[in-house]
Design a protein around this motif. Structure first.
Motif, short mmCIF file in Angstrom:
data_model
loop_
_atom_site.label_atom_id
_atom_site.label_comp_id
_atom_site.label_asym_id
_atom_site.label_seq_id
_atom_site.Cartn_x
_atom_site.Cartn_y
_atom_site.Cartn_z
N SER A 16 -11.57 3.01 14.83
CA SER A 16 -11.44 1.62 14.40
C SER A 16 -10.00 1.42 13.95
O SER A 16 -9.25 2.38 13.79
N ALA A 17 -9.63 0.18 13.70
CA ALA A 17 -8.27 -0.13 13.28
C ALA A 17 -8.09 -0.02 11.77
O ALA A 17 -6.98 -0.17 11.27
N LEU A 18 -9.15 0.24 11.04
CA LEU A 18 -9.10 0.20 9.58
C LEU A 18 -8.09 1.17 8.98
O LEU A 18 -7.32 0.80 8.09
N ALA A 19 -8.05 2.39 9.44
CA ALA A 19 -7.12 3.38 8.88
C ALA A 19 -5.67 2.96 9.13
O ALA A 19 -4.84 2.98 8.22
N ARG A 20 -5.37 2.56 10.36
CA ARG A 20 -4.01 2.14 10.70
C ARG A 20 -3.60 0.91 9.89
O ARG A 20 -2.52 0.85 9.33
N GLU A 21 -4.49 -0.06 9.80
CA GLU A 21 -4.18 -1.28 9.06
C GLU A 21 -3.98 -1.00 7.58
O GLU A 21 -3.14 -1.62 6.92
N GLY A 22 -4.74 -0.06 7.04
CA GLY A 22 -4.58 0.31 5.64
C GLY A 22 -3.22 0.92 5.36
O GLY A 22 -2.53 0.53 4.41
N ALA A 25 -0.58 -1.71 5.61
CA ALA A 25 -0.57 -2.57 4.42
C ALA A 25 0.15 -1.89 3.26
O ALA A 25 0.91 -2.53 2.53
N VAL A 26 -0.06 -0.60 3.11
CA VAL A 26 0.63 0.16 2.06
C VAL A 26 2.14 0.18 2.33
O VAL A 26 2.94 -0.05 1.42
N LEU A 27 2.53 0.42 3.58
CA LEU A 27 3.94 0.43 3.92
C LEU A 27 4.58 -0.94 3.68
O LEU A 27 5.69 -1.03 3.14
N ALA A 28 3.87 -2.00 4.04
CA ALA A 28 4.40 -3.36 3.83
C ALA A 28 4.55 -3.64 2.34
O ALA A 28 5.55 -4.21 1.90
N SER A 29 3.57 -3.23 1.55
CA SER A 29 3.64 -3.43 0.09
C SER A 29 4.81 -2.66 -0.50
O SER A 29 5.57 -3.18 -1.33
N ALA A 30 4.95 -1.42 -0.08
CA ALA A 30 6.05 -0.59 -0.59
C ALA A 30 7.40 -1.16 -0.16
O ALA A 30 8.35 -1.12 -0.94
N ALA A 31 7.49 -1.70 1.05
CA ALA A 31 8.74 -2.29 1.52
C ALA A 31 9.12 -3.51 0.69
O ALA A 31 10.30 -3.83 0.55
N MET A 32 8.13 -4.16 0.10
CA MET A 32 8.37 -5.32 -0.75
C MET A 32 8.48 -4.91 -2.21
O MET A 32 8.33 -5.71 -3.12
N GLU A 33 8.72 -3.59 -2.41
CA GLU A 33 8.95 -3.00 -3.73
C GLU A 33 7.77 -3.16 -4.68
O GLU A 33 7.93 -3.24 -5.90
N GLN A 34 6.57 -3.18 -4.13
CA GLN A 34 5.36 -3.16 -4.93
C GLN A 34 5.03 -1.70 -5.24
O GLN A 34 5.22 -0.82 -4.40
N ASP A 35 4.52 -1.45 -6.44
CA ASP A 35 4.11 -0.10 -6.81
C ASP A 35 2.70 0.13 -6.29
O ASP A 35 1.75 -0.52 -6.72
N ILE A 36 2.58 1.06 -5.36
CA ILE A 36 1.27 1.31 -4.75
C ILE A 36 1.08 2.81 -4.57
O ILE A 36 2.00 3.54 -4.21
N ASP A 37 -0.12 3.27 -4.89
CA ASP A 37 -0.50 4.67 -4.73
C ASP A 37 -1.64 4.75 -3.72
O ASP A 37 -2.33 3.76 -3.47
N ARG A 64 3.15 9.18 12.43
CA ARG A 64 4.45 8.55 12.20
C ARG A 64 4.39 7.63 10.98
O ARG A 64 5.29 7.62 10.15
N ASN A 65 3.32 6.87 10.85
CA ASN A 65 3.16 5.97 9.71
C ASN A 65 3.06 6.77 8.41
O ASN A 65 3.64 6.39 7.40
N LEU A 66 2.30 7.85 8.44
CA LEU A 66 2.15 8.68 7.24
C LEU A 66 3.47 9.33 6.85
O LEU A 66 3.81 9.40 5.66
#
Length: 120
Positions: A16-22, A25-37, A64-66
């Motif tokens: 499914s696309a869920l893992a990739r999309e997750g 989303a984390v990479l996008a949040s981090a790129a916007m300087e959001q603190d995410i774990d 690659r994403n990881l």
């Protein structure tokens, strides 16, 4: 930790696309300087295994994403200890260059420390 977001990575890497999309989303949040774990648990821990061959099923590798996570400031990954044990995976099999893997014995306590939790 109350200002940080926790992303729960529960989905298997393929099917499914869920893992990739997750992860995206984390990479996008981090790129916007959001603190995410991230906390990998359940079948989500399969995302962290190396030597996968997703092209055999016509999908792109998540690797690659990881590997990009540390470049975006996500340098610590939490992994549920019991999820590893249930699936017969050794902690040594979980390696993302540039990231520290922290095993979590009580994921509920970790999750409770966050005000915002996303689940993928």
């Amino acid at each position: 930790m109350s200002n940080r977001t926790l992303a729960l990575c529960r989905a298997a890497p393929y099917g499914s696309a869920l893992a990739r999309e997750g992860i995206e989303a984390v990479l996008a949040s981090a790129a916007m300087e959001q603190d995410i774990d991230l906390l990998f648990l359940g079948d989500g821990i399969f995302q962290l295994l190396d030597n996968q061959a997703p092209e055999a099923i016509g999908q792109k590798s998540l690797r690659r994403n990881l590997k990009a996570l540390p470049m975006f400031g996500v340098e610590e990954l939490y992994v549920c200890q019991s999820s590893l044990e249930e699936r017969g995976i050794l902690p040594e099999q979980i390696q993302i260059p540039g990231a520290e893997v922290t095993l979590v014995e009580k994921p509920g306590e970790l999750i409770a420390a966050y005000q915002c939790v996303l689940s993928f």
